[in-house]
Scaffold this motif. Structure first.
Motif, PDB file in Angstrom:
ATOM      1  N   UNK A   1       0.838  -1.216   0.000  1.00 47.59           N
ATOM      2  CA  UNK A   1       0.000   0.000   0.000  1.00 47.59           C
ATOM      3  C   UNK A   1       0.871   1.265   0.000  1.00 47.59           C
ATOM      4  N   UNK A   2       2.067   1.151   0.616  1.00 47.10           N
ATOM      5  CA  UNK A   2       2.947   2.324   0.664  1.00 47.10           C
ATOM      6  C   UNK A   2       3.452   2.712  -0.730  1.00 47.10           C
ATOM      7  N   UNK A   3       3.416   1.765  -1.663  1.00 48.54           N
ATOM      8  CA  UNK A   3       3.850   2.061  -3.041  1.00 48.54           C
ATOM      9  C   UNK A   3       2.688   2.608  -3.866  1.00 48.54           C
ATOM     10  N   UNK A   4       1.488   2.339  -3.375  1.00 55.92           N
ATOM     11  CA  UNK A   4       0.307   2.512  -4.228  1.00 55.92           C
ATOM     12  C   UNK A   4      -0.371   3.862  -3.978  1.00 55.92           C
ATOM     13  N   UNK A   5      -0.005   4.850  -4.776  1.00 55.60           N
ATOM     14  CA  UNK A   5      -0.660   6.157  -4.663  1.00 55.60           C
ATOM     15  C   UNK A   5      -2.082   6.050  -5.214  1.00 55.60           C
ATOM     16  N   UNK A   6      -3.041   6.635  -4.493  1.00 53.12           N
ATOM     17  CA  UNK A   6      -4.431   6.558  -4.987  1.00 53.12           C
ATOM     18  C   UNK A   6      -4.529   7.118  -6.402  1.00 53.12           C
ATOM     19  N   UNK A   7      -5.135   6.359  -7.266  1.00 54.24           N
ATOM     20  CA  UNK A   7      -5.315   6.801  -8.651  1.00 54.24           C
ATOM     21  C   UNK A   7      -4.036   6.843  -9.461  1.00 54.24           C
ATOM     22  N   UNK A   8      -2.964   6.260  -8.928  1.00 51.66           N
ATOM     23  CA  UNK A   8      -1.671   6.348  -9.604  1.00 51.66           C
ATOM     24  C   UNK A   8      -1.335   5.131 -10.467  1.00 51.66           C
ATOM     25  N   UNK A   9      -0.049   5.024 -10.792  1.00 52.75           N
ATOM     26  CA  UNK A   9       0.405   3.986 -11.726  1.00 52.75           C
ATOM     27  C   UNK A   9       0.337   2.590 -11.116  1.00 52.75           C
ATOM     28  N   UNK A  10       0.737   2.474  -9.830  1.00 50.01           N
ATOM     29  CA  UNK A  10       0.746   1.148  -9.199  1.00 50.01           C
ATOM     30  C   UNK A  10      -0.670   0.599  -9.109  1.00 50.01           C
ATOM     31  N   UNK A  11      -1.617   1.487  -8.763  1.00 48.87           N
ATOM     32  CA  UNK A  11      -3.013   1.039  -8.662  1.00 48.87           C
ATOM     33  C   UNK A  11      -3.482   0.486 -10.009  1.00 48.87           C
ATOM     34  N   UNK A  12      -3.031   1.117 -11.081  1.00 43.92           N
ATOM     35  CA  UNK A  12      -3.424   0.635 -12.425  1.00 43.92           C
ATOM     36  C   UNK A  12      -2.862  -0.763 -12.661  1.00 43.92           C
ATOM     37  N   UNK A  13      -1.607  -0.985 -12.281  1.00 45.81           N
ATOM     38  CA  UNK A  13      -1.003  -2.315 -12.474  1.00 45.81           C
ATOM     39  C   UNK A  13      -1.643  -3.345 -11.556  1.00 45.81           C
ATOM     40  N   UNK A  14      -1.906  -2.958 -10.302  1.00 46.77           N
ATOM     41  CA  UNK A  14      -2.472  -3.920  -9.348  1.00 46.77           C
ATOM     42  C   UNK A  14      -3.905  -4.317  -9.722  1.00 46.77           C
ATOM     43  N   UNK A  15      -4.600  -3.431 -10.437  1.00 46.06           N
ATOM     44  CA  UNK A  15      -5.944  -3.802 -10.885  1.00 46.06           C
ATOM     45  C   UNK A  15      -5.866  -5.016 -11.811  1.00 46.06           C
ATOM     46  N   UNK A  16      -4.765  -5.138 -12.528  1.00 44.61           N
ATOM     47  CA  UNK A  16      -4.556  -6.310 -13.397  1.00 44.61           C
ATOM     48  C   UNK A  16      -4.104  -7.508 -12.548  1.00 44.61           C
ATOM     49  N   UNK A  17      -3.074  -7.272 -11.712  1.00 49.11           N
ATOM     50  CA  UNK A  17      -2.484  -8.392 -10.957  1.00 49.11           C
ATOM     51  C   UNK A  17      -3.418  -8.946  -9.887  1.00 49.11           C
ATOM     52  N   UNK A  18      -4.324  -8.092  -9.371  1.00 48.96           N
ATOM     53  CA  UNK A  18      -5.224  -8.533  -8.298  1.00 48.96           C
ATOM     54  C   UNK A  18      -6.640  -8.800  -8.801  1.00 48.96           C
TER      55      UNK A  18
END
Ligand SMILES: NC(=O)C1=CN([C@@H]2O[C@H](COP(=O)(O)OP(=O)(O)OC[C@H]3O[C@@H](n4cnc5c(N)ncnc54)[C@H](OP(=O)(O)O)[C@@H]3O)[C@@H](O)[C@H]2O)C=CC1
Ligand SMILES: O=C(O)[C@@H]1CCC=N1
Length: 265
Positions: free
Chosen positions: A223-240
């Protein structure tokens, strides 16, 4: 460590453990290796099967690190060590405590262990399981040996060893595959190959070190990497996603545990 160790099989895993033991101060003269062709570190003796059976003083622990497919042809010859009090510690995937005792054809004290290759740098994870003939001092000796190369834990229910094998025994390969897959995805996206490899490698190594250094749950570090609405969230939407990494990993572990159970027969 003050233990005398006979190592049967000094390949990838046996060699990794041996490197770890020596790095942790095990006297090379206290180890003897039986392996037809392996190169052994300076000071460690490579001996024949006959020499192993005649060792004086006798080994405290015989670590069995040959392939599961050949253990049946290797172990019976070592049965005479049982009467001398040597404890057998097998790391062979799938091979049961009862199976090992059967191969030795003697009422042996047997410990089954599942280590992993980070043992070579003292960062392994080993789970152990003992048969009822293993008394407290032998149990402690096996734990000493394995805890010299990383973390250890015990299970009472031997059936869990297949799942342990699937998770931590095979697990380093999944992590290395992750590095490969991240690097390949980076290359496919246009990064220079060497840079993609460096980024993937350092990201996984650095993340592992961070995980180790901080008591936080992995999910908190994520979660510390995952800025709301950011790039990580976009990738995690695929991975999760429902068909993402979690069900894939579950299937992978099921396949590994199934194979472990197959190796028992
Ligand atoms: N690799 C891993 O990450 C892990 C492996 N294990 C277990 O460790 C065991 C070994 O696996 P791994 O190290 O990968 O396999 P390897 O093939 O690398 O090692 C086995 C070694 O045993 C040697 N060998 C062959 N015949 C004999 C013999 N008669 N007496 C003594 N040694 C012999 C082999 O020599 P040669 O190659 O010349 O035949 C080889 O060096 C397996 O049972 C596996 O399930 C457990 C946890 C993790
Ligand atoms: O692949 C294998 O069968 C062994 C056991 C766990 C890791 N390597």
């Amino acid at each position: 460590m003050g233990l005398r160790v006979l190592l049967l099989g000094c390949g990838r895993m046996g060699g990794s453990m041996l490197a770890g033991w020596l790095a942790q101060g095990l006297d090379p003269a206290a180890v003897a290796v039986v392996d037809p062709a392996a190169e052994v570190p300076p000071g460690v003796r490579r001996i024949t099967q006959d020499e192993a059976l005649a060792l004086t003083p006798r080994p405290d622990i015989c670590v069995v690190a040959v392939k599961p497919q050949m253990i049946n042809s290797v172990l019976p010859a070592y049965g005479p060590l049982v009467a001398q009090g040597t404890v057998f510690l097998s790391i062979a995937a799938g091979i049961t405590l009862a199976g090992i005792e059967r191969m030795l054809n003697a009422p042996a004290a047997v410990v089954r262990a599942m280590p992993n290759t980070p043992a070579a740098i003292g960062r392994g994870m080993t789970v152990l399981c003992a048969n009822p003939r293993v008394e407290a001092p032998a149990r402690a000796a096996c734990e000493t040996l394995l805890s010299a190369v990383g973390a250890v834990d015990w299970v009472d229910d031997e059936a869990l060893m297949d799942e342990v094998t699937a998770l931590s025994g095979s697990g380093p390969a999944y992590v290395f595959l992750l590095v490969e897959a991240m690097a390949e995805a980076g290359r496919a996206a246009g990064l220079p190959p060497a840079l993609a490899e460096k980024l993937a490698r350092q990201t996984v190594a650095g993340s592992g070190a961070l995980l180790d250094a901080q008591p936080d749950e992995p999910a908190a570090l994520r979660r510390a990497v995952t800025s709301p609405g950011g790039t990580t969230a976009a990738a995690l939407a695929v991975l999760m996603a429902d068909d993402g990494l979690a069900p894939l990993m579950k299937r992978a572990l099921e396949a590994a545990a199934h194979r472990s159970r197959e190796l028992a027969s």
